[in-house]
Design a protein around this motif. Structure first.
Motif, PDB file in Angstrom:
ATOM      1  N   ALA A  97     -21.198  69.895 -23.076  1.00 31.05           N
ATOM      2  CA  ALA A  97     -19.763  69.792 -23.347  1.00 31.05           C
ATOM      3  C   ALA A  97     -19.169  68.544 -22.683  1.00 31.05           C
ATOM      4  O   ALA A  97     -18.322  67.856 -23.276  1.00 31.05           O
ATOM      5  N   LEU A  98     -19.616  68.239 -21.486  1.00 27.11           N
ATOM      6  CA  LEU A  98     -19.133  67.044 -20.784  1.00 27.11           C
ATOM      7  C   LEU A  98     -19.545  65.769 -21.523  1.00 27.11           C
ATOM      8  O   LEU A  98     -18.735  64.855 -21.707  1.00 27.11           O
ATOM      9  N   ILE A  99     -20.793  65.714 -21.967  1.00 25.65           N
ATOM     10  CA  ILE A  99     -21.281  64.545 -22.709  1.00 25.65           C
ATOM     11  C   ILE A  99     -20.562  64.416 -24.045  1.00 25.65           C
ATOM     12  O   ILE A  99     -20.220  63.313 -24.478  1.00 25.65           O
ATOM     13  N   GLU A 100     -20.324  65.527 -24.709  1.00 20.01           N
ATOM     14  CA  GLU A 100     -19.607  65.486 -25.983  1.00 20.01           C
ATOM     15  C   GLU A 100     -18.189  64.966 -25.799  1.00 20.01           C
ATOM     16  O   GLU A 100     -17.698  64.181 -26.613  1.00 20.01           O
ATOM     17  N   GLU A 101     -17.530  65.378 -24.722  1.00 24.81           N
ATOM     18  CA  GLU A 101     -16.174  64.884 -24.460  1.00 24.81           C
ATOM     19  C   GLU A 101     -16.199  63.381 -24.146  1.00 24.81           C
ATOM     20  O   GLU A 101     -15.366  62.629 -24.641  1.00 24.81           O
ATOM     21  N   ALA A 102     -17.168  62.939 -23.366  1.00 18.47           N
ATOM     22  CA  ALA A 102     -17.299  61.504 -23.085  1.00 18.47           C
ATOM     23  C   ALA A 102     -17.547  60.732 -24.372  1.00 18.47           C
ATOM     24  O   ALA A 102     -16.947  59.673 -24.599  1.00 18.47           O
ATOM     25  N   GLY A 103     -18.395  61.247 -25.226  1.00 20.82           N
ATOM     26  CA  GLY A 103     -18.678  60.604 -26.508  1.00 20.82           C
ATOM     27  C   GLY A 103     -17.457  60.551 -27.398  1.00 20.82           C
ATOM     28  O   GLY A 103     -17.201  59.546 -28.065  1.00 20.82           O
ATOM     29  N   ARG A 104     -16.685  61.620 -27.408  1.00 15.97           N
ATOM     30  CA  ARG A 104     -15.460  61.651 -28.209  1.00 15.97           C
ATOM     31  C   ARG A 104     -14.482  60.578 -27.730  1.00 15.97           C
ATOM     32  O   ARG A 104     -13.894  59.847 -28.532  1.00 15.97           O
ATOM     33  N   LEU A 105     -14.346  60.444 -26.425  1.00 19.46           N
ATOM     34  CA  LEU A 105     -13.449  59.428 -25.876  1.00 19.46           C
ATOM     35  C   LEU A 105     -13.946  58.018 -26.176  1.00 19.46           C
ATOM     36  O   LEU A 105     -13.156  57.123 -26.490  1.00 19.46           O
ATOM     37  N   ARG A 106     -15.262  57.823 -26.102  1.00 23.20           N
ATOM     38  CA  ARG A 106     -15.834  56.511 -26.447  1.00 23.20           C
ATOM     39  C   ARG A 106     -15.565  56.167 -27.917  1.00 23.20           C
ATOM     40  O   ARG A 106     -15.184  55.054 -28.245  1.00 23.20           O
ATOM     41  N   ARG A 107     -15.794  57.136 -28.803  1.00 24.37           N
ATOM     42  CA  ARG A 107     -15.554  56.899 -30.235  1.00 24.37           C
ATOM     43  C   ARG A 107     -14.095  56.611 -30.516  1.00 24.37           C
ATOM     44  O   ARG A 107     -13.752  55.743 -31.322  1.00 24.37           O
ATOM     45  N   GLN A 108     -13.209  57.344 -29.844  1.00 20.99           N
ATOM     46  CA  GLN A 108     -11.783  57.136 -30.019  1.00 20.99           C
ATOM     47  C   GLN A 108     -11.393  55.710 -29.567  1.00 20.99           C
ATOM     48  O   GLN A 108     -10.653  55.031 -30.259  1.00 20.99           O
ATOM     49  N   ALA A 109     -11.892  55.285 -28.430  1.00 26.72           N
ATOM     50  CA  ALA A 109     -11.595  53.929 -27.943  1.00 26.72           C
ATOM     51  C   ALA A 109     -12.131  52.877 -28.915  1.00 26.72           C
ATOM     52  O   ALA A 109     -11.484  51.861 -29.178  1.00 26.72           O
ATOM     53  N   ALA A 110     -13.310  53.119 -29.464  1.00 23.32           N
ATOM     54  CA  ALA A 110     -13.952  52.151 -30.371  1.00 23.32           C
ATOM     55  C   ALA A 110     -13.205  52.019 -31.695  1.00 23.32           C
ATOM     56  O   ALA A 110     -13.439  51.056 -32.433  1.00 23.32           O
ATOM     57  N   LYS A 111     -12.319  52.939 -32.001  1.00 18.51           N
ATOM     58  CA  LYS A 111     -11.538  52.858 -33.237  1.00 18.51           C
ATOM     59  C   LYS A 111     -10.362  51.892 -33.104  1.00 18.51           C
ATOM     60  O   LYS A 111      -9.643  51.664 -34.081  1.00 18.51           O
ATOM     61  N   SER A 112     -10.183  51.306 -31.929  1.00 19.21           N
ATOM     62  CA  SER A 112      -9.099  50.342 -31.734  1.00 19.21           C
ATOM     63  C   SER A 112      -9.238  49.213 -32.728  1.00 19.21           C
ATOM     64  O   SER A 112     -10.340  48.774 -33.052  1.00 19.21           O
ATOM     65  N   GLU A 113      -8.121  48.756 -33.212  1.00 17.54           N
ATOM     66  CA  GLU A 113      -8.091  47.695 -34.199  1.00 17.54           C
ATOM     67  C   GLU A 113      -7.617  46.394 -33.555  1.00 17.54           C
ATOM     68  O   GLU A 113      -6.944  46.421 -32.528  1.00 17.54           O
ATOM     69  N   PRO A 114      -7.938  45.254 -34.169  1.00 19.77           N
ATOM     70  CA  PRO A 114      -7.422  43.988 -33.660  1.00 19.77           C
ATOM     71  C   PRO A 114      -5.901  44.045 -33.532  1.00 19.77           C
ATOM     72  O   PRO A 114      -5.214  44.604 -34.377  1.00 19.77           O
ATOM     73  N   GLY A 115      -5.415  43.509 -32.430  1.00 23.71           N
ATOM     74  CA  GLY A 115      -3.988  43.487 -32.185  1.00 23.71           C
ATOM     75  C   GLY A 115      -3.439  44.692 -31.448  1.00 23.71           C
ATOM     76  O   GLY A 115      -2.294  44.685 -31.031  1.00 23.71           O
ATOM     77  N   GLN A 116      -4.245  45.714 -31.301  1.00 23.37           N
ATOM     78  CA  GLN A 116      -3.773  46.906 -30.580  1.00 23.37           C
ATOM     79  C   GLN A 116      -3.903  46.691 -29.093  1.00 23.37           C
ATOM     80  O   GLN A 116      -4.763  46.062 -28.601  1.00 23.37           O
TER      81      GLN A 116
END
Length: 101
Positions: free
Chosen positions: A82-101
Motif C-alpha cells: 500500500a505504501l509503494i502504491e501510494e508513492a507510485g500514485r504520487l509519482r504518476r500524478q507529478a509526471a502528468k505536469s504539463e509545460p508551463g505548469q
C-alpha cells in the motif's frame, strides 16, 4: 515545467534540481547520445520528466521518498504494498505536469 524537449528539460534540471544533473547526463550519454535509433527517447523523457516534476516540489519529493523508505522497512507485505502504491500514485500524478505548469 519546461518545454517537453530533452534540451529544455536539461536546462530546467540544471537550474532547479541540479542534484539530478549528473544522473540525467549519464543516462543521456549511455542510452541516447550516440544512438542511431531514437526509439528510446520517449521513455527517457518520461522517466526524467517525472523525476524533475518530483524534484521541483521538495515537500512532495520528501513524502514520496518517505513512503518508499517506510515500505522498505515495513514487515507487513500488505502495508508495504500500500505504501509503494501510494508513492507510485504520487509519482504518476507529478509526471502528468504539463509545460508551463
Amino acid at each position: 515545467m519546461p518545454d517537453r524537449t530533452p534540451k529544455a528539460l536539461r536546462v530546467a534540471i540544471a537550474q532547479h534540481a541540479p542534484q539530478l544533473l549528473v544522473d540525467f547526463d549519464r543516462h543521456w550519454r549511455r542510452d541516447i547520445a550516440d544512438a542511431y535509433d531514437l526509439a528510446p527517447v520517449p521513455a527517457f523523457m518520461a522517466r526524467w520528466w517525472g523525476e524533475f516534476a518530483l524534484a521541483r516540489d521538495p515537500q512532495l519529493e520528501a513524502r514520496v521518498h518517505g513512503l518508499e523508505d517506510a515500505a522498505d522497512q515495513e514487515p507487513d507485505y500488505a502495508r508495504a504494498k500500500a505504501l509503494i502504491e501510494e508513492a507510485g500514485r504520487l509519482r504518476r500524478q507529478a509526471a502528468k505536469s504539463e509545460p508551463g505548469q
